[in-house]
Write a protein that holds these residues in place. Structure first.
Motif, mmCIF file in Angstrom:
data_model
loop_
_atom_site.group_PDB
_atom_site.id
_atom_site.type_symbol
_atom_site.label_atom_id
_atom_site.label_comp_id
_atom_site.label_asym_id
_atom_site.label_seq_id
_atom_site.Cartn_x
_atom_site.Cartn_y
_atom_site.Cartn_z
ATOM 1 N N ARG A 27 52.508 29.827 38.511
ATOM 2 C CA ARG A 27 51.407 29.877 37.551
ATOM 3 C C ARG A 27 50.123 30.346 38.224
ATOM 4 N NH1 ARG A 27 53.663 30.096 32.697
ATOM 5 N NH2 ARG A 27 55.300 28.553 32.553
ATOM 6 N N CYS A 28 49.196 30.775 37.398
ATOM 7 C CA CYS A 28 47.908 31.266 37.874
ATOM 8 C C CYS A 28 47.193 30.168 38.676
ATOM 9 C CB CYS A 28 47.057 31.674 36.677
ATOM 10 S SG CYS A 28 45.350 32.016 37.071
ATOM 11 N N PRO A 29 46.666 30.497 39.855
ATOM 12 C CA PRO A 29 46.004 29.470 40.655
ATOM 13 C C PRO A 29 44.652 29.027 40.092
ATOM 14 C CG PRO A 29 45.886 31.579 41.763
ATOM 15 C CD PRO A 29 46.749 31.770 40.544
ATOM 16 N N ARG A 30 44.080 29.775 39.157
ATOM 17 C CA ARG A 30 42.782 29.382 38.595
ATOM 18 C C ARG A 30 42.938 28.522 37.344
ATOM 19 N NH1 ARG A 30 38.140 33.731 37.487
ATOM 20 N NH2 ARG A 30 39.457 34.366 35.754
ATOM 21 N N CYS A 31 43.750 28.965 36.384
ATOM 22 C CA CYS A 31 43.856 28.217 35.124
ATOM 23 C C CYS A 31 45.142 27.388 35.046
ATOM 24 C CB CYS A 31 43.769 29.158 33.931
ATOM 25 S SG CYS A 31 45.175 30.272 33.747
ATOM 26 N N GLY A 32 46.148 27.734 35.821
ATOM 27 C CA GLY A 32 47.408 26.996 35.794
ATOM 28 C C GLY A 32 48.263 27.293 34.567
ATOM 29 N N GLN A 33 47.842 28.224 33.732
ATOM 30 C CA GLN A 33 48.575 28.518 32.502
ATOM 31 C C GLN A 33 49.309 29.869 32.571
ATOM 32 O OE1 GLN A 33 48.626 26.249 29.938
ATOM 33 N NE2 GLN A 33 47.505 24.947 31.364
ATOM 34 N N GLY A 34 48.617 30.896 33.016
ATOM 35 C CA GLY A 34 49.185 32.236 33.037
ATOM 36 C C GLY A 34 50.252 32.396 34.102
ATOM 37 N N HIS A 35 51.024 33.455 33.946
ATOM 38 C CA HIS A 35 52.099 33.719 34.899
ATOM 39 C C HIS A 35 51.576 34.482 36.108
ATOM 40 C CE1 HIS A 35 54.279 32.953 31.137
ATOM 41 N NE2 HIS A 35 55.186 32.428 31.945
ATOM 42 N N ARG A 46 47.156 40.750 36.650
ATOM 43 C CA ARG A 46 46.139 39.728 36.384
ATOM 44 C C ARG A 46 46.741 38.648 35.489
ATOM 45 N NH1 ARG A 46 44.256 44.200 34.817
ATOM 46 N NH2 ARG A 46 42.401 43.985 36.079
ATOM 47 N N CYS A 47 46.033 37.542 35.432
ATOM 48 C CA CYS A 47 46.479 36.430 34.587
ATOM 49 C C CYS A 47 46.265 36.800 33.125
ATOM 50 C CB CYS A 47 45.687 35.172 34.939
ATOM 51 S SG CYS A 47 46.049 33.782 33.863
ATOM 52 N N GLU A 48 47.286 36.580 32.299
ATOM 53 C CA GLU A 48 47.166 36.925 30.887
ATOM 54 C C GLU A 48 46.349 35.895 30.116
ATOM 55 O OE1 GLU A 48 50.040 35.999 32.287
ATOM 56 O OE2 GLU A 48 51.154 34.640 30.978
ATOM 57 N N VAL A 49 46.039 34.756 30.725
ATOM 58 C CA VAL A 49 45.270 33.715 30.036
ATOM 59 C C VAL A 49 43.792 33.781 30.421
ATOM 60 C CG1 VAL A 49 45.006 31.222 29.717
ATOM 61 C CG2 VAL A 49 47.293 32.236 29.823
ATOM 62 N N CYS A 50 43.502 33.725 31.715
ATOM 63 C CA CYS A 50 42.098 33.677 32.141
ATOM 64 C C CYS A 50 41.606 35.012 32.688
ATOM 65 C CB CYS A 50 41.877 32.578 33.168
ATOM 66 S SG CYS A 50 42.595 32.918 34.789
ATOM 67 N N GLY A 51 42.483 35.962 32.922
ATOM 68 C CA GLY A 51 42.059 37.282 33.386
ATOM 69 C C GLY A 51 41.821 37.382 34.880
HETATM 70 ZN ZN LIG Z 1 44.774 32.235 34.811
#
Ligand SMILES: [Zn+2]
Length: 145
Positions: A27-35, A46-51
């Protein structure tokens, strides 16, 4: 009032997540949601949730190094032990040693790569850069404090 850089503002809006948990789960190290991954070992752009742009990530040979040191060597020792202790024919290695090697070496690559990328983000690790400072004082001049 001081204006913050956009990346600084974005990073401070998210809680500090455990690099181990985020990385193991991919998971994304910043938001924990994106792949984190766009395939088995290919990082997403890039993260599809937080960019968060993953262009900072460069684990290089780190995952392969850990797999070689901690998993591959014991698997090879297993194959050597099998050969030395029992002198088995090659087809036995094909159905025992080869699967042991594949099962122990390939699956850990992804969580290890995720953990290294998440740790790189968490600790803000990056290539070293030279910083230009004031030239050294001339000999005989008074030091300034
Ligand atoms: Zn993210």
């Amino acid at each position: 009032m001081l204006a913050r850089a956009p990346t600084e503002t974005a990073a401070q809006d998210y809680p500090k997540l455990s690099p181990f948990e985020c990385g193991i789960r991919g998971r994304c190290p910043r938001c924990g949601q994106g792949h984190l991954f766009n395939g088995f070992l290919t990082l997403a752009p890039r993260c599809e949730v937080c960019g968060l742009d993953y262009s900072f990530a460069d684990p290089a040979d780190g995952p392969a190094f850990f797999v070689i040191c901690f998993v591959c060597v014991p698997a090879v020792i297993f194959g050597l032990w099998l050969e030395v202790a029992f002198q088995v024919p090659y087809w036995v290695h094909l159905i025992t040693t080869l699967p042991v090697l594949l099962i122990t070496c390939i699956p850990p690559l992804r969580p290890l790569k995720g953990w290294l990328v998440a740790s790189q983000y968490y600790y803000k690790a990056e290539e070293g850069r030279l910083i230009m400072v004031d030239p050294p004082a001339a000999p005989g001049s008074a030091p300034h404090n």
